[in-house]
Structures are given as structure tokens and as C-alpha cells.
Design an enzyme around this catalytic site. Structure first.
Site, PDB file in Angstrom:
ATOM      1  N   ASN A  45       0.829  -1.206   0.000  1.00  0.00           N
ATOM      2  CA  ASN A  45       0.000   0.000   0.000  1.00  0.00           C
ATOM      3  C   ASN A  45       0.865   1.258   0.000  1.00  0.00           C
ATOM      4  O   ASN A  45       0.551   2.234  -0.684  1.00  0.00           O
ATOM      5  CB  ASN A  45      -0.938  -0.001   1.203  1.00  0.00           C
ATOM      6  N   CYS A  98      -7.485   2.956   3.485  1.00  0.00           N
ATOM      7  CA  CYS A  98      -6.234   2.192   3.562  1.00  0.00           C
ATOM      8  C   CYS A  98      -4.963   3.025   3.408  1.00  0.00           C
ATOM      9  O   CYS A  98      -4.141   3.062   4.319  1.00  0.00           O
ATOM     10  CB  CYS A  98      -6.245   1.085   2.510  1.00  0.00           C
TER      11      CYS A  98
HETATM   12  C1  UDX Z   1      -6.141   0.077  -1.666  1.00  0.00           C
HETATM   13  C2  UDX Z   1      -5.273  -0.995  -2.331  1.00  0.00           C
HETATM   14  O1  UDX Z   1      -5.264  -0.787  -3.748  1.00  0.00           O
HETATM   15  C3  UDX Z   1      -5.768  -2.393  -1.993  1.00  0.00           C
HETATM   16  O2  UDX Z   1      -4.890  -3.383  -2.535  1.00  0.00           O
HETATM   17  C4  UDX Z   1      -5.827  -2.538  -0.467  1.00  0.00           C
HETATM   18  O3  UDX Z   1      -6.315  -3.798  -0.104  1.00  0.00           O
HETATM   19  C5  UDX Z   1      -6.690  -1.441   0.127  1.00  0.00           C
HETATM   20  O4  UDX Z   1      -6.189  -0.152  -0.261  1.00  0.00           O
HETATM   21  P1  UDX Z   1      -8.509   1.208  -2.116  1.00  0.00           P
HETATM   22  O5  UDX Z   1      -8.216   2.078  -0.947  1.00  0.00           O
HETATM   23  O6  UDX Z   1      -9.848   0.570  -2.217  1.00  0.00           O
HETATM   24  O7  UDX Z   1      -7.449   0.004  -2.225  1.00  0.00           O
HETATM   25  O8  UDX Z   1      -8.355   2.109  -3.425  1.00  0.00           O
HETATM   26  P2  UDX Z   1      -7.317   2.303  -4.624  1.00  0.00           P
HETATM   27  O9  UDX Z   1      -7.985   1.975  -5.891  1.00  0.00           O
HETATM   28  O10 UDX Z   1      -6.043   1.636  -4.366  1.00  0.00           O
HETATM   29  O11 UDX Z   1      -7.119   3.904  -4.577  1.00  0.00           O
HETATM   30  C6  UDX Z   1      -6.657   4.552  -3.403  1.00  0.00           C
HETATM   31  C7  UDX Z   1      -6.638   6.038  -3.621  1.00  0.00           C
HETATM   32  O12 UDX Z   1      -5.621   6.414  -4.540  1.00  0.00           O
HETATM   33  C8  UDX Z   1      -7.931   6.639  -4.168  1.00  0.00           C
HETATM   34  O13 UDX Z   1      -8.192   7.861  -3.516  1.00  0.00           O
HETATM   35  C9  UDX Z   1      -7.614   6.852  -5.618  1.00  0.00           C
HETATM   36  O14 UDX Z   1      -8.406   7.866  -6.210  1.00  0.00           O
HETATM   37  C10 UDX Z   1      -6.162   7.249  -5.559  1.00  0.00           C
HETATM   38  N1  UDX Z   1      -5.412   6.986  -6.797  1.00  0.00           N
HETATM   39  C11 UDX Z   1      -5.275   5.722  -7.261  1.00  0.00           C
HETATM   40  C12 UDX Z   1      -4.816   8.046  -7.463  1.00  0.00           C
HETATM   41  O15 UDX Z   1      -4.916   9.219  -7.055  1.00  0.00           O
HETATM   42  N2  UDX Z   1      -4.082   7.778  -8.591  1.00  0.00           N
HETATM   43  C13 UDX Z   1      -3.933   6.515  -9.075  1.00  0.00           C
HETATM   44  O16 UDX Z   1      -3.238   6.370 -10.102  1.00  0.00           O
HETATM   45  C14 UDX Z   1      -4.541   5.456  -8.392  1.00  0.00           C
END
Ligand code: UDX
Length: 438
Positions: A208, A260
Site C-alpha cells: 500500500n 487504507c
Molecule cells: C487500496 C489498495 O489498492 C488495496 O490493494 C488494499 O487492499 C486497500 O487499499 P482502495 O483504498 O480501495 O485500495 O483504493 P485504490 O484503488 O487503491 O485507490 C486509493 C486512492 O488512490 C484513491 O483515492 C484513488 O483515487 C487514488 N489513486 C489511485 C490516485 O490518485 N491515482 C492513481 O493512479 C490510483
């Protein structure tokens, strides 16, 4: 196999449903009777695409049962998965009190050999400590084996991730327990890594934190691209063409949120400090994330000061921390609204998961209005601020929008739009690192 999943949040519920789909007999156990009552009727207490259908199917088979009688569920099970929350304490460390109370319930109800698997994200060292604690509480160490089994499910695509796992990580010292866990998840294992407790725990935090690092990195590139007149989306594309870098998690924007990344980066910093190690990279990742939305806000304020009379009316598109979830925890959109409130006459929220003011953090704030349509949100507005890239926002007719807004300004906090198309529609486009200063 009979399996109990303690904790019915998005991880626990998704895991319970998927294990039932693999033909196990599953008890979804939670102390929250109201939540259990809903789940029994097939009602999810959160938004997770596709999960409601599979939940209904699995309830019908009778293989999946939700219960608040956790002791009975434990006694009837071979494997107990703990999927309770570990929220951050004010100092950034993880609060493991829900895990401890699940462990106590297991200790006083155990009636035969069980595998206890910790899916919750817990600080490095917790599983070793917990194995010792349970041994002392149960009094007979041969009655259980403890496995660290971190989860990697994303909110909004938890079901897809469950059926297409990249990997399964199992940490522990008992071959018998590892084998039982493999049997339980078969065939949904992906690549398997069997390791010790501490390594499994750190894999979760490191994964993460690394993804968060990628995001803060590309956000820093957006800052540089902004001054240099480069397009950060193309920079990300070009970087991603190198297989060593990869294309994912290089989407620049207002920063990461959710239950997370913010919590896990903080907790890993706290762990590093406890261990006497510096966490310079992680501290910077956090700092970049915390200041990222300020850059967009500054651009918006500067643009408005020159053109629109205060106090402003701003449409905020999206309140959740990302699309396809109703989760607003640590959402950058919340911070943005908080900062806009002082200078605004009205903030109009539009989000497919928000119908009433009570579903926002500002139920009694008269300046915050919840809208149902794009037209309602944009009518005579001074600007629109896109915070979440929900699909419904991708198809907005910005030509039409320009005609109904008071000052047609769009802040694209997710790089959802092509700046040229927006400008051609007569709307001033504000983004970070989108090639050429607007
Ligand atoms: C994350 C992990 O991906 C997952 O493996 C773990 O089990 C839990 O935490 P999640 O929090 O559901 O999952 O969302 P994720 O899709 O990873 O995005 C997290 C944040 O990063 C979001 O706010 C998203 O908008 C942001 N993000 C993601 C970006 O700003 N840019 C990106 O390129 C990808």
C-alpha cells in the site's frame, strides 16, 4: 470446510460471499446486530459493485449465514478469518482493539483445532504477539495455528479482485495451517507466497505504501509539468511504457484517500520510528498528498478572484474518495469542501451515492446543498470542481454547461477531461500539469 469470517465490512463480507461461492459453509459474524440483520436480508451496508447479486445467490444456497452469535459460529468452524477494522489512532499507530476483542472471543469459545487467520492490516509483530497471547489465554497451544493472511482488495472492485487475485500471502509456522488455507482459497490463489508472520505483515504495508508513493510521485511530476508546460498524463503514459515501471497508479490528481492508503502510510511511519528507522520517503509521500489539493484550490481561487464576485457558488462533483464506492473516509473532496466553505455562498454537491445532506459531513451547514442533477449543480455556478471521476461526469455536455454557469470554470481534479475539448466548449480548464498554462 466450515469457515467463520469475523467482521462484516467490505473485506469480511466480500470474503465470506466468495468463500461461499467456492462451496464452503460460511458464517459471516459481526457484533453489530443491525448490520447482521441487514446482511441476512441481502442488504449490503456499503456500495460494492456486483456483490449484492452474489450475496443474494449465496444466501439462497444456505451455505452463507450471517450471525451475531460469534461463539457458536467459531465452534462450528475449521477456519476463522479475522477481518475487523484497525483504524488509526491520533498518533498514526493502528488501533487493534477490535482484533483483540475478536481474539478474546475465539479464546473463550474454542472447542477444537482451528486455523485462525488474520486478514486485518496489523502492525508488524502483531501476529507473533497474538499467537503468544492466544496460547496463554487458551492454555493449550495445540488447539490453534495462527496465519497472517493480508488482503489486497480494492473498494469498488473487491469482487473482481477476489476472483482474479495477483497473489495470496500466507505467513506462519504451521504447515498444517498453511495447507488448510490453501485448500480454502483454491482455486483463487494467484501466485502464492508462504512466509513468516512479520514478512507477511510488512508485505501488506509495503504494498500500500509503494502504491501511495507512486501516486505522490506522479503528483510531484504534475507540479513540475505544470511549471514546465508539459502534460503529466502523457508523462505517465510514457513512463508506463517501460515494463519496469508499469502503467498503474500513475494517475495524477487531488491525491489519494480512503480507508487504507492514508492510514497504512501513517502506521508504517510509526512502525519505522518505533524501530528506530527513518521513514523519509513515506513522510514525503504523505506531505505531497496532504498539500496536493491546495494547488488546485489556489488555481481556482486565483481564477475566481479575477472574474467572479464573492461569495461564490461552486459545484463539487464527487464526494467519495474514488468512484464506485460510497466511502468518504479521508476523501480529498471533503478537505476541498472544508477549505472552500469560507469563501462560498453555496457549495453544491453532486455524487451518485449522496442523496441527502445527512450523507455528507455537513448535515447542518446551510451553505452545503446536495444536488441530484448536473444541471441543478451547474446552474449559475461560478465553477465546477471535479473531485471523483464517477462515470456520470465523463459525459457532461460542457458546451451546455458553459451556457448555464455564471462563470464557466472547471477544475479537473482527476484528469478526466481533455483540456482542449473543454476549452473548445467555452469553459476555462484548470488542472495541474496539463500542458500549457491556462
Ligand atoms: C487500496 C489498495 O489498492 C488495496 O490493494 C488494499 O487492499 C486497500 O487499499 P482502495 O483504498 O480501495 O485500495 O483504493 P485504490 O484503488 O487503491 O485507490 C486509493 C486512492 O488512490 C484513491 O483515492 C484513488 O483515487 C487514488 N489513486 C489511485 C490516485 O490518485 N491515482 C492513481 O493512479 C490510483
Amino acid at each position: 470446510m466450515n469457515i467463520t469470517v469475523i467482521g462484516s465490512g467490505y473485506v469480511g463480507t466480500t470474503t465470506a460471499v466468495v468463500l461461499a461461492a467456492l462451496h464452503h459453509r460460511v458464517f459471516g459474524a459481526d457484533i453489530d446486530s443491525a448490520k447482521v440483520a441487514k446482511l441476512k436480508q441481502g442488504i449490503l451496508p456499503f456500495v460494492e459493485p456486483g456483490l449484492d447479486q452474489l450475496l443474494a445467490e449465496m444466501l439462497k444456497t444456505g451455505r452463507l449465514v450471517f450471525t451475531d452469535q460469534i461463539e457458536a459460529a467459531i465452534q462450528a468452524s475449521d477456519i476463522i478469518l479475522i477481518a475487523v477494522g484497525t483504524p488509526p489512532r491520533p498518533d498514526g499507530t493502528a488501533d487493534i482493539s477490535f482484533l483483540m476483542s475478536a481474539a478474546d472471543t475465539i479464546a473463550h469459545s474454542i472447542n477444537g483445532y482451528k486455523v485462525i487467520a488474520v486478514k486485518s492490516t496489523v502492525p508488524v509483530g502483531t501476529n507473533r504477539w497474538l499467537a503468544d497471547y492466544l496460547s496463554r489465554k487458551i492454555g493449550d497451544p495445540s488447539l490453534f495455528d495462527l496465519v497472517s493472511n493480508p488482503e489486497f482488495l480494492r473498494e469498488g472492485s473487491a469482487l473482481y479482485d477476489s476472483f482474479h487475485p495477483d497473489r495470496t500471502v500466507l505467513g506462519g509456522i504451521s504447515q498444517r495451517a498453511i495447507q488448510l488455507m490453501k485448500d480454502a482459497y483454491k482455486p483463487l490463489i494467484g501466485r502464492l507466497l508462504v512466509t513468516d508472520w512479520e514478512t507477511a505483515e510488512l508485505i501488506k504495508y509495503a504494498s500500500n505504501s509503494f502504491l501511495a508513493t507512486k501516486i505522490s510521485f506522479i503528483n510531484e511530476m504534475a507540479r513540475i509539468a505544470d511549471r514546465a508546460g508539459a502534460d503529466v498524463t502523457q508523462v505517465a503514459k510514457g513512463m508506463g511504457m517501460d515494463r519496469r515501471i508499469g502503467t498503474e497508479f500513475l494517475q495524477a490528481g487531488i491525491g489519494y484517500g480512503g480507508s487504507c492508503f492514508p492510514k497504512d502510510v501513517k502506521a508504517l511511519i510509526a512502525t519505522a520510528k518505533e524501530l528506530g528507522v527513518g521513514a523519509e520517503i513515506l513522510e514525503t509521500v504523505e506531505r505531497v498528498n496532504q498539500t496536493q489539493s491546495d494547488l488546485y484550490l489556489r488555481k481556482l481561487t486565483e481564477a475566481l478572484r479575477g472574474t467572479a464576485k464573492e461569495p461564490w457558488v461552486i459545484a463539487v462533483f464527487g464526494l467519495t474518495f474514488k468512484r464506485d464506492t460510497d466511502d468518504q473516509r479521508e476523501s480529498p473532496a471533503i478537505r476541498i469542501v472544508e477549505q472552500l466553505l469560507a469563501d462560498c455562498q453555496e457549495i453544491r454537491i453532486l455524487d451518485p451515492t449522496v442523496e441527502f445532506p445527512s450523507q455528507t459531513p455537513w448535515p447542518d451547514e446551510r451553505k452545503v446543498v446536495v444536488c441530484q442533477t448536473v444541471e441543478e449543480a451547474l446552474s449559475a455556478a461560478d465553477a465546477a470542481f471535479l473531485c471523483t471521476d464517477w462515470e456520470m461526469f465523463a459525459t457532461i455536455d460542457w458546451g451546455e454547461a458553459a451556457r448555464c454557469m455564471r462563470t464557466p470554470i472547471l477544475v479537473d481534479g482527476r484528469n478526466l477531461y481533455d483540456p482542449e475539448t473543454i476549452r473548445a466548449a467555452g469553459v476555462r480548464y484548470l488542472g495541474l500539469g496539463r500542458g500549457g498554462v491556462p
